[in-house]
Scaffold this active site. Structure first.
Site, PDB file in Angstrom:
ATOM      1  N   ALA A  70     -10.791  56.171  22.689  1.00 22.82           N
ATOM      2  CA  ALA A  70     -12.239  56.154  22.864  1.00 22.82           C
ATOM      3  C   ALA A  70     -12.825  56.337  21.453  1.00 22.82           C
ATOM      4  CB  ALA A  70     -12.677  57.275  23.792  1.00 22.82           C
ATOM      5  N   GLY A 103     -18.247  63.443  18.798  1.00 23.09           N
ATOM      6  CA  GLY A 103     -16.950  63.103  19.404  1.00 23.09           C
ATOM      7  C   GLY A 103     -17.151  62.687  20.841  1.00 23.09           C
ATOM      8  N   ASN A 104     -16.084  62.672  21.610  1.00 23.17           N
ATOM      9  CA  ASN A 104     -16.193  62.377  23.040  1.00 23.17           C
ATOM     10  C   ASN A 104     -15.103  63.126  23.794  1.00 23.17           C
ATOM     11  OD1 ASN A 104     -13.753  60.621  23.303  1.00 23.17           O
ATOM     12  ND2 ASN A 104     -14.882  59.423  21.783  1.00 23.17           N
ATOM     13  N   ARG A 105     -15.064  62.937  25.098  1.00 27.96           N
ATOM     14  CA  ARG A 105     -14.222  63.791  25.945  1.00 27.96           C
ATOM     15  C   ARG A 105     -12.798  63.265  26.128  1.00 27.96           C
ATOM     16  NH1 ARG A 105     -18.152  67.076  28.158  1.00 27.96           N
ATOM     17  NH2 ARG A 105     -20.184  66.071  28.276  1.00 27.96           N
TER      18      ARG A 105
END
Ligand code: PMT
Length: 405
Positions: free
Chosen positions: A278, A210-212
């Site tokens: 994102a 995943g990402n932030r």
């Protein structure tokens, strides 16, 4: 002068500690005379200039000076939502600074931060305080948040000096508010599709890539667009946040493929696509069906490319459709953003760089540049994501207006 527009309107008046606080009594009377309901809030400093008893008598309601009252909690969120208008009069230099910076240490700023209605502020202070760059900077910041300045008057000031700094007269304040009408919602009739948040690409049933991204930027865009009259569909990746604006259709997804499919489904009926998500560029090729066991010192995951949502929509974009992409960069920001603008067939791209403090993932603020197809670059200061959303949609408004010509 008749102010029939104010009949039945709910008005919160915030009074702060200035000699001009006495004018708030006249202001209250004028609003009540016009048929408005008035809720008075005061700072402790203001109570030294005018008595809460006078104001509660005139407004026919208790005056609140604290978020926590003697035996109750004065719900600042409820008051913020209750109001049709909020006016802070007088606004001292201190309160300007607190409002500009979100320093929420009294009931007025607490209600101000919760208010969704138009907020007016009528400063009052001495000549040099008013002209000080710090004061002027705070006034500009409040205006950039959409708050409405009721300009100071000229004349004799409490210090004996002559010049700018007098609070506007109550009649002028009432007149300004009575004649205020919100600009026609600029995006009425437009269907807007927004992607927001991260995507989670499963490795096994408990782990993911995943990402932030928090979803804050996309959610802010959805809310501002809805306020401007748009019919908004928000495709939101796995985020703990969402929106309580009921007119926004929220489509929850987890993975890039799910986001891609939802975007393809809604895009044909969309006028404006805003790609703020994102999206993970890659996903594990064969996610394990069971939780993977820790067996070896090294583990290799084979990743495959995810579809590029922006590029796919860009390919099928029709003449009447507009697309706004984002570029999140860490280096060569401008060059990379320009490349993405072209490659994905976008109309504008919003560049945010992780090199800028307070910008990008998870912050409540962002710092952007907007680049359009004609290579025009508009640069903006660091501001709240809500204010950034306003800036982006102002540019969208400009583009729509330019096409109509
Ligand atoms: O959610 P927040 O915490 O508020 O953070 C906001 C944000 C930093 C996520 C947001 O402002 C932002 O920059 N979003 C885009 C992040 C990104 O993935 O940028 P990119 O440069 O990798 O992608 C370029 C564009 O293509 C973006 O519009 C992206 O949504 C889109 N894209 C990318 C890959 C992909 N597979 N599909 C896409 O649609």
């Amino acid at each position: 002068m008749s102010h029939s527009n104010l009949k039945g309107k709910k008005i919160v008046i915030g009074i702060t500690g200035s000699i001009a606080a006495y004018k708030a009594a006249f202001l209250t009377r004028l609003f009540i005379k016009a048929g408005a309901e008035v809720q008075i809030l005061m700072t402790h400093a203001a109570t030294q200039f005018i008595s809460p008893l006078t104001l509660s008598t005139l407004s026919k309601r208790p005056v609140y000076t604290d978020v926590i009252g003697e035996d109750s909690w004065n719900n600042h969120v409820e008051l913020g939502l209750w109001a049709d208008y909020m006016i802070i009069a007088p606004t001292t230099a201190t309160t300007l600074g607190k409002m500009a910076n979100g320093i929420c240490d009294n009931i007025i700023v607490a209600v101000y931060l919760s208010a969704r209605c138009p907020v007016f502020f009528a400063p009052a202070m001495d000549l040099d305080m008013w002209h000080h760059p710090a004061t002027q900077y705070n006034v500009k910041r409040l205006q950039s948040y959409g708050n409405l300045l009721i300009p100071v008057g000229k004349g004799e000031l409490a210090s004996g000096l002559q010049g700018d700094g007098r609070m506007a007269e109550p009649e002028d304040i009432v007149h300004t508010i009575a004649n205020f009408s919100l600009p026609a919602p600029s995006l009425t009739g437009k269907k807007i599709l927004i992607t927001a948040g991260p995507t989670y690409e499963p490795i096994d049933p408990v782990r993911f890539i995943g990402n932030r991204s928090s979803g804050k930027m996309g959610i802010a865009l959805a809310e501002v667009a809805a306020r401007r009259g748009a019919d908004v569909t928000l495709i939101l990746g796995p985020s703990s946040l969402s929106t309580d604006v009921s007119s926004i259709q929220v489509v929850k997804v987890q993975t890039a493929i799910e986001m891609y499919e939802a975007a393809l489904h809604y895009f044909p009926a969309t006028d404006i696509g805003i790609l703020a998500a994102a999206v993970s560029d890659y996903r594990p090729k064969d996610p394990a069906q069971q939780k993977m066991k820790k067996k070896t010192d090294h583990l290799q995951l084979e990743l495959v490319k995810n579809p590029d949502i922006a590029a796919s929509l860009g390919q099928q974009k029709k003449k009447h459709q507009m697309m706004i992409g984002f570029a999140l960069e860490t280096n060569n920001a401008l060059e990379n953003a320009k490349g993405k603008l072209k490659k994905k067939n976008l109309d504008i791209i919003v560049l945010n760089s992780l090199e800028d403090k307070g910008a990008g993932f998870n912050h409540d603020t962002n710092k952007i540049s907007i680049i359009s197809k004609d290579n025009k670059i508009r640069k903006f200061e660091l501001k709240s994501k809500a204010a950034v959303a306003e800036d982006i949609l102002n540019v969208v408004d400009e583009l729509i207006a330019a096409e109509k010509v």
